[in-house]
Design an enzyme around this catalytic site. Structure first.
Site, PDB file in Angstrom:
ATOM      1  N   CYS A  41       0.832  -1.199   0.000  1.00 46.74           N
ATOM      2  CA  CYS A  41       0.000   0.000   0.000  1.00 46.74           C
ATOM      3  C   CYS A  41       0.873   1.259   0.000  1.00 46.74           C
ATOM      4  O   CYS A  41       2.043   1.232   0.376  1.00 46.74           O
ATOM      5  CB  CYS A  41      -0.886   0.020   1.234  1.00 46.74           C
ATOM      6  SG  CYS A  41      -1.920  -1.439   1.383  1.00 46.74           S
TER       7      CYS A  41
ATOM      8  N   ARG B 134       4.513   1.086  -6.589  1.00 41.24           N
ATOM      9  CA  ARG B 134       4.523   0.150  -5.453  1.00 41.24           C
ATOM     10  C   ARG B 134       3.564  -1.014  -5.658  1.00 41.24           C
ATOM     11  O   ARG B 134       3.575  -1.973  -4.903  1.00 41.24           O
ATOM     12  CB  ARG B 134       4.148   0.906  -4.169  1.00 41.24           C
ATOM     13  CG  ARG B 134       5.137   1.973  -3.749  1.00 41.24           C
ATOM     14  CD  ARG B 134       4.517   2.931  -2.741  1.00 41.24           C
ATOM     15  NE  ARG B 134       4.314   2.350  -1.448  1.00 41.24           N
ATOM     16  CZ  ARG B 134       5.196   2.415  -0.436  1.00 41.24           C
ATOM     17  NH1 ARG B 134       6.326   3.045  -0.641  1.00 41.24           N
ATOM     18  NH2 ARG B 134       4.954   1.875   0.731  1.00 41.24           N
TER      19      ARG B 134
ATOM     20  N   TRP C 175      -2.876  -2.444  -1.756  1.00 38.85           N
ATOM     21  CA  TRP C 175      -2.438  -3.738  -2.313  1.00 38.85           C
ATOM     22  C   TRP C 175      -2.986  -4.762  -1.338  1.00 38.85           C
ATOM     23  O   TRP C 175      -2.500  -4.890  -0.219  1.00 38.85           O
ATOM     24  CB  TRP C 175      -0.911  -3.780  -2.379  1.00 38.85           C
ATOM     25  CG  TRP C 175      -0.350  -4.887  -3.209  1.00 38.85           C
ATOM     26  CD1 TRP C 175      -0.576  -5.135  -4.544  1.00 38.85           C
ATOM     27  CD2 TRP C 175       0.531  -5.936  -2.797  1.00 38.85           C
ATOM     28  NE1 TRP C 175       0.104  -6.253  -4.970  1.00 38.85           N
ATOM     29  CE2 TRP C 175       0.802  -6.759  -3.930  1.00 38.85           C
ATOM     30  CE3 TRP C 175       1.130  -6.241  -1.602  1.00 38.85           C
ATOM     31  CZ2 TRP C 175       1.640  -7.868  -3.874  1.00 38.85           C
ATOM     32  CZ3 TRP C 175       1.982  -7.347  -1.554  1.00 38.85           C
ATOM     33  CH2 TRP C 175       2.214  -8.152  -2.666  1.00 38.85           C
TER      34      TRP C 175
ATOM     35  N   ASN D  72      -0.971   1.851   5.963  1.00 36.93           N
ATOM     36  CA  ASN D  72      -0.101   0.891   5.277  1.00 36.93           C
ATOM     37  C   ASN D  72       0.519   0.030   6.356  1.00 36.93           C
ATOM     38  O   ASN D  72       1.103   0.537   7.302  1.00 36.93           O
ATOM     39  CB  ASN D  72       0.993   1.607   4.474  1.00 36.93           C
ATOM     40  CG  ASN D  72       1.966   0.601   3.833  1.00 36.93           C
ATOM     41  OD1 ASN D  72       1.575  -0.526   3.540  1.00 36.93           O
ATOM     42  ND2 ASN D  72       3.211   1.004   3.649  1.00 36.93           N
ATOM     43  N   GLY D  73       0.362  -1.287   6.242  1.00 36.08           N
ATOM     44  CA  GLY D  73       0.924  -2.211   7.234  1.00 36.08           C
ATOM     45  C   GLY D  73      -0.101  -3.297   7.549  1.00 36.08           C
ATOM     46  O   GLY D  73      -1.077  -3.470   6.819  1.00 36.08           O
TER      47      GLY D  73
ATOM     48  N   GLU E 282      20.124 -14.999 -10.670  1.00 37.96           N
ATOM     49  CA  GLU E 282      19.601 -13.629 -10.796  1.00 37.96           C
ATOM     50  C   GLU E 282      19.042 -13.393 -12.183  1.00 37.96           C
ATOM     51  O   GLU E 282      17.960 -12.817 -12.351  1.00 37.96           O
ATOM     52  CB  GLU E 282      20.710 -12.628 -10.469  1.00 37.96           C
ATOM     53  CG  GLU E 282      20.357 -11.178 -10.704  1.00 37.96           C
ATOM     54  CD  GLU E 282      19.137 -10.704  -9.918  1.00 37.96           C
ATOM     55  OE1 GLU E 282      18.706 -11.403  -8.988  1.00 37.96           O
ATOM     56  OE2 GLU E 282      18.604  -9.635 -10.271  1.00 37.96           O
TER      57      GLU E 282
ATOM     58  N   LYS F 138      15.150 -12.349 -13.249  1.00 40.62           N
ATOM     59  CA  LYS F 138      14.824 -11.186 -14.103  1.00 40.62           C
ATOM     60  C   LYS F 138      13.892 -11.605 -15.234  1.00 40.62           C
ATOM     61  O   LYS F 138      12.858 -11.015 -15.484  1.00 40.62           O
ATOM     62  CB  LYS F 138      16.110 -10.584 -14.687  1.00 40.62           C
ATOM     63  CG  LYS F 138      16.981  -9.858 -13.692  1.00 40.62           C
ATOM     64  CD  LYS F 138      16.431  -8.544 -13.206  1.00 40.62           C
ATOM     65  CE  LYS F 138      15.740  -8.523 -11.892  1.00 40.62           C
ATOM     66  NZ  LYS F 138      16.232  -8.994 -10.672  1.00 40.62           N
TER      67      LYS F 138
ATOM     68  N   GLU G 295      10.289 -12.890 -14.002  1.00 35.28           N
ATOM     69  CA  GLU G 295       9.369 -11.961 -13.316  1.00 35.28           C
ATOM     70  C   GLU G 295       8.898 -10.839 -14.226  1.00 35.28           C
ATOM     71  O   GLU G 295       7.875 -10.219 -13.964  1.00 35.28           O
ATOM     72  CB  GLU G 295      10.009 -11.389 -12.062  1.00 35.28           C
ATOM     73  CG  GLU G 295      11.194 -10.493 -12.270  1.00 35.28           C
ATOM     74  CD  GLU G 295      11.694  -9.894 -10.954  1.00 35.28           C
ATOM     75  OE1 GLU G 295      10.893  -9.714 -10.017  1.00 35.28           O
ATOM     76  OE2 GLU G 295      12.892  -9.590 -10.871  1.00 35.28           O
TER      77      GLU G 295
ATOM     78  N   HIS H 122      22.068 -34.417 -11.967  1.00 38.18           N
ATOM     79  CA  HIS H 122      21.308 -34.967 -10.828  1.00 38.18           C
ATOM     80  C   HIS H 122      19.809 -34.759 -11.017  1.00 38.18           C
ATOM     81  O   HIS H 122      19.057 -34.785 -10.039  1.00 38.18           O
ATOM     82  CB  HIS H 122      21.791 -34.308  -9.536  1.00 38.18           C
ATOM     83  CG  HIS H 122      23.244 -34.565  -9.271  1.00 38.18           C
ATOM     84  ND1 HIS H 122      23.726 -35.781  -8.868  1.00 38.18           N
ATOM     85  CD2 HIS H 122      24.325 -33.761  -9.430  1.00 38.18           C
ATOM     86  CE1 HIS H 122      25.039 -35.717  -8.740  1.00 38.18           C
ATOM     87  NE2 HIS H 122      25.443 -34.508  -9.078  1.00 38.18           N
TER      88      HIS H 122
ATOM     89  N   LYS I 243       6.859  -3.595  -5.673  1.00 38.50           N
ATOM     90  CA  LYS I 243       8.261  -3.185  -5.528  1.00 38.50           C
ATOM     91  C   LYS I 243       8.808  -3.616  -4.185  1.00 38.50           C
ATOM     92  O   LYS I 243       9.967  -3.947  -4.039  1.00 38.50           O
ATOM     93  CB  LYS I 243       8.401  -1.662  -5.654  1.00 38.50           C
ATOM     94  CG  LYS I 243       9.836  -1.161  -5.512  1.00 38.50           C
ATOM     95  CD  LYS I 243      10.739  -1.760  -6.549  1.00 38.50           C
ATOM     96  CE  LYS I 243      12.177  -1.329  -6.408  1.00 38.50           C
ATOM     97  NZ  LYS I 243      13.072  -2.100  -7.300  1.00 38.50           N
TER      98      LYS I 243
HETATM   99  C1  AGP Z   1      13.861  -8.522  -7.771  1.00 40.33           C
HETATM  100  O1  AGP Z   1      13.850  -8.115  -9.149  1.00 40.33           O
HETATM  101  C2  AGP Z   1      12.469  -8.654  -7.241  1.00 40.33           C
HETATM  102  N1  AGP Z   1      11.746  -7.449  -7.413  1.00 40.33           N
HETATM  103  C3  AGP Z   1      12.437  -9.168  -5.808  1.00 40.33           C
HETATM  104  O2  AGP Z   1      12.922 -10.490  -5.806  1.00 40.33           O
HETATM  105  C4  AGP Z   1      13.247  -8.365  -4.779  1.00 40.33           C
HETATM  106  O3  AGP Z   1      14.634  -8.520  -5.009  1.00 40.33           O
HETATM  107  C5  AGP Z   1      12.922  -8.915  -3.378  1.00 40.33           C
HETATM  108  O4  AGP Z   1      11.550  -8.718  -3.125  1.00 40.33           O
HETATM  109  C6  AGP Z   1      13.758  -8.247  -2.268  1.00 40.33           C
HETATM  110  O5  AGP Z   1      13.487  -6.883  -2.233  1.00 40.33           O
HETATM  111  P1  AGP Z   1      14.383  -5.961  -1.255  1.00 40.33           P
HETATM  112  O6  AGP Z   1      15.794  -5.976  -1.782  1.00 40.33           O
HETATM  113  O7  AGP Z   1      13.756  -4.603  -1.325  1.00 40.33           O
HETATM  114  O8  AGP Z   1      14.300  -6.563   0.113  1.00 40.33           O
END
Ligand code: AGP
Length: 590
Positions: free
Chosen positions: A2, A27, A73, A99-100, A469, A473, A476, A492, A585
């Site tokens: 949120c 967000r 959210w 928010n929370g 990583e 990318k 997602e 394996h 985010k």
């Molecule tokens: C990464 O591209 C993603 N958006 C997600 O995995 C992100 O890295 C993860 O949620 C951790 O976020 P943070 O670094 O703000 O804790």
């Protein structure tokens, strides 16, 4: 996650609230709402994106120079207008945005229902409005009722509350961020700076358990619920401007932020020598060091754990933040925990920090956001200096995290200057990897992969961290099922997944070139299509992404073309790279 905004001052609040909410869109949200204060409370709520939800809204119906707004959210309660914020009390005199997560909302709600309160939503947040109302019914002033109510809340909250016909805003925070922007005779409230930076760079970050009463004259009084007294909070100036938080000439934040990495990688090593010295002293003294993070931050921790071993001969326990509770049993006051989170608000990471604190362990916060909950929770902190990262995907903050990990490893080995020199030498390599030429090459590669159902990625050692990583990318942002494996794991099980035409990326580092190329041959023999990421083209490759060999800094260099490729795949699939479906985010819920 949120987002909340608030305004009090000399202009009409509604247009400011709407702009602030748009600035928080990154967000992630599913509904939106605002409330303004005049002789009555004017309230708007809608479901969907802001443009859609407000297409029939006439802002003139939201009169008032005091107002609050919210992008929701959904965590508790479905996505619906009744669950959208602001939430009101029974008499429709009080409006709140939150928010929370209020963890004890059920008990509070049951108690209030018994006293005759009627709830309209099935959210946890609505309980705050009724609690304030209930306390006002006990002859408390609005401010006193707010303070008393906030004391009863368990869980996390950033809350803004307003009262009909009362020109003030009461704000409070606990474990959710809240910042106040200081204008000329007007005040802006927001979950983070990017919502208000177009109006002011002068801010005050609320500390945990702070309650602020702000008046139309621009006065603010701060009270801390733990200290149980009035407190003073210092004014800060934000180090970046609205332009940085906008896209510039780029179509998407993702491409803008990828393109900033020549700068941000160089900035990541600009650290206070004394802080670095203190941190490596803590590492040397610790009996057990943990790296803890989620998603991309976890991948940076993996690369960091290899570097601490290779460069400094130091053992590090690597743990997903969401799994950290399984290690709580043997944490002691001699344990050192590096909590890595670019947003500084990831609930899993904050939860891990609480677990570490319960056992008396020291916490080093590694984050990109000044004033974040993680920064405030840490005993010490390392800032990534990446500037605002608006895209949901972590790109520049990932490479900055890897830089910081390498910097600490080299500092531990007494070779900090070597690291600084190597990082500075990356500038042109990164600049070239984010150039238009490289992007055209990767656009062509993306066109060949855009209809893939599965993509696999293989690496060994530091290249394994990069493969993980890179896979995150691609999956997602393009929604193509993409998985990474350690090269040695192929036989394996994962090798069973390879069919004729299956695309497989091979990340090659000079130190384990032969081993990973033998994996490449195993894949090739089963019909896989190989895309190599390496300093030289290799015999089994069908396609090749040329990158310089940078040894221990390969995780920085090799991630960048994969970020660009992921971006191109999303664009060619007609997706919005900045706002992938189902993602936010910052994941502020467990
Ligand atoms: C990464 O591209 C993603 N958006 C997600 O995995 C992100 O890295 C993860 O949620 C951790 O976020 P943070 O670094 O703000 O804790």
């Amino acid at each position: 996650m949120c987002g909340i905004v608030g305004y009090i001052g000399c202009s009409e609040a509604a247009p400011v609230l709407l702009k602030g909410l748009k600035n928080l869109e990154y967000r992630g949200y599913d509904s939106v709402g605002m409330a303004t204060v005049s002789d009555s409370l004017k309230v708007f709520r809608g479901v969907g994106k802001i443009e859609k939800a407000t297409e029939n809204l006439d802002l003139r119906t939201l009169q008032g120079r005091v107002g609050i707004g919210h992008t929701r959210w959904a965590t508790h309660g479905d996505v619906s207008e009744k669950n959208a914020h602001p939430h009101l009390d029974c008499k429709k005199r009080i409006a709140i945005v939150h928010n929370g997560i209020i963890e004890n909302y059920k008990d509070l709600r049951d108690r209030l229902v018994e006293k005759g309160h009627e709830f309209k939503s099935n959210t946890d947040s609505e309980v705050i409005a009724h609690l304030i109302e209930d306390n006002m019914d006990d002859a408390m002033s609005f401010e006193e009722a707010c303070i008393t109510s906030f004391k009863e809340l368990d869980g996390s909250y950033a809350v803004l509350a307003v009262l009909r016909d009362d020109q003030k805003i009461v704000a409070a925070r606990k474990d959710s961020p809240l910042v106040i922007g200081l204008g000329e005779g007007e005040l802006y409230f927001a979950s983070d700076v990017s919502a208000l930076i177009e109006w002011t760079k002068d801010v005050v970050y609320l500390q945990n358990h702070d309650v602020v009463v702000a008046t139309a004259e621009g006065d603010m009084s701060f009270y801390n619920l733990i200290e149980e007294q009035e407190v003073k909070r210092r004014r800060d100036t934000v180090g970046w401007d609205a332009e940085q938080a906008r896209k510039g000439e780029f179509e998407h934040f993702m491409l803008k932020e990828i393109s900033e990495q020549a700068e941000t990688v160089s900035r990541a090593i600009l650290q206070d020598d004394e802080v670095i010295e203190r941190i490596i002293d803590e590492v040397r003294r610790a009996k057990g060091v943990f790296f803890v993070g989620c998603g991309s931050s976890y991948h940076a921790c993996l690369a960091g754990s290899y570097l601490f071993s290779k460069v400094a001969g130091v053992h590090v326990n690597l743990v997903l933040a969401s799994e950290f509770e399984n290690y709580e049993h043997f944490l002691t006051d001699e344990t050192l925990v590096f909590a890595v989170s670019q947003s500084g608000e990831t609930a899993d990471v904050l939860d891990a920090v609480k677990a570490a604190k319960r056992r008396g362990s020291k916490v080093i916060a590694v984050t990109n956001v000044v004033g974040s909950s993680l920064m405030r929770a840490g005993d010490m902190m390392l800032l990534m200096n990446s500037g605002p990262e608006i895209c949901v995907l972590s790109t520049k903050t990932y490479t900055s995290q890897v830089v910081l990990m390498a910097f600490l490893a080299y500092a531990l080995a007494g070779k900090r200057d070597d690291c600084t020199k190597s990082i500075r030498n990356l500038y042109m390599d990164i600049f070239n990897l984010t150039s238009k030429t490289m992007r055209e090459h990767l656009k062509g590669l993306a066109a060949l992969l855009v209809s893939s159902e599965h993509i696999f990625m293989i690496g060994r050692g530091l290249q394994y961290a990069t493969a993980l990583e890179a896979a995150l990318k691609v999956k997602e942002v393009s929604y193509i099922h993409t998985e990474a494996f350690a090269g040695g794991e192929l036989k394996h099980g994962p090798l069973a997944l390879i069919e004729r035409g299956t695309p497989v990326f091979i990340f090659v580092g000079r130190n384990n070139r032969e081993k990973v190329l033998s994996n490449a041959h195993e894949v090739k023999a089963r019909g896989g299509v190989l895309i190599g990421i390496s300093e030289q083209d290799e015999e089994p490759f069908d396609m090749w992404i040329k990158v310089p060999e940078c040894g221990n800094f390969n995780p920085i260099i090799q991630a960048i073309p994969m970020q660009v490729l992921a971006y191109e795949l999303a664009v060619q699939r007609g997706l919005d790279p900045d706002k992938p479906r189902n993602l936010a985010k910052c994941v502020t819920v467990l």
